[in-house]
Design an enzyme around this catalytic site. Sequence first.
Site, PDB file in Angstrom:
ATOM      1  CG  HIS A  47      20.181  27.344  19.577  1.00  0.00           C
ATOM      2  ND1 HIS A  47      20.162  26.749  18.337  1.00  0.00           N
ATOM      3  CD2 HIS A  47      19.097  26.880  20.222  1.00  0.00           C
ATOM      4  CE1 HIS A  47      19.101  25.978  18.232  1.00  0.00           C
ATOM      5  NE2 HIS A  47      18.432  26.031  19.376  1.00  0.00           N
ATOM      6  CG  ASP A  76      22.607  26.309  16.098  1.00  0.00           C
ATOM      7  OD1 ASP A  76      23.034  26.470  17.255  1.00  0.00           O
ATOM      8  OD2 ASP A  76      21.396  26.268  15.811  1.00  0.00           O
ATOM      9  CB  SER A 152      16.648  23.047  18.648  1.00  0.00           C
ATOM     10  OG  SER A 152      16.925  23.615  19.907  1.00  0.00           O
TER      11      SER A 152
END
Length: 295
Positions: A47, A76, A152
């Site tokens: 992402h 992801d 992230s």
Amino acid sequence: MAILDEIGASIRQLAQGAGTSVVGVGQRWGAGSGVVLGEGKVLTNAHNVRGDRVTVTFADGRAADGDVAGHDIDGDLAVISVDTGAIPALPWADGAVAEIGMPVFALANPGGRGLRVTFGFVSGVERTFRGPRGQRITGSLEHTAPLLPGSSGGPVLTAAGQLLGINTNRLGDGFYLAIPADETLRGRADALARGESAQSPRLGVAIAPNHVARRLRRAVGLAETDGLLIRDVEEDSPAARAGLAQGDLIVATAGRPIRTSDDLFDALQAATPAGTVELNVIRGTGERTIQVTFA
């Protein structure tokens, strides 16, 4: 005080050592972090990347454009091919098992805006969350090391600077989830680095959950039945080519009941991208079997 001094010393040591292998990914909205996986390779969350090229910013401020070598949207994960220079890869925590109460350190370089190092503890293991397209990601590591937006894709490390996980999701209230850096992740990362993007079969439908489907069928005088209601079908999708239509109720696949979206995801995962899946569908009052082919 001795414990705090020890934590502070560990943070300084990690910042000077492992911190050089933590990068920023992207520069504007959606920017995140990543880790040097090996020479010319950076591992991050899927992402965090948009399109086939992305800017990678290193700890010394150098920025370089990289190409997305491979991505796994449902898992992801993505690997970026970029000039990493002489920056070393982070060592994996081979054999280390995350346990509740284990001290951990989270590192990030949010969008290349500078290194952050925080301290926390493992607060849970074998956690489950939803990936970018709603699919379950299981076996995750939960910890309490604070993270800024854009963290992230950054690493969770042991005090020795070994890679324990890749941060990927914020739970809120001070809890965060990371994909464990185990042999499974290493294999997936190596495959992505070779350009082997993971392609999960997609039906191409929007669905309503079981309780909504039951309520809608009751409202129009049809028998309440467990299943997933198709709200929309993408044009020229596998679902459209197979003849699935808005209003169809998916009740089973190959004889196995479908009551939740996870049931459907599991059925799709069992099919190869170029394979088929058999769906039992109720249309109005009649039931039919439809073969969906993924090409």
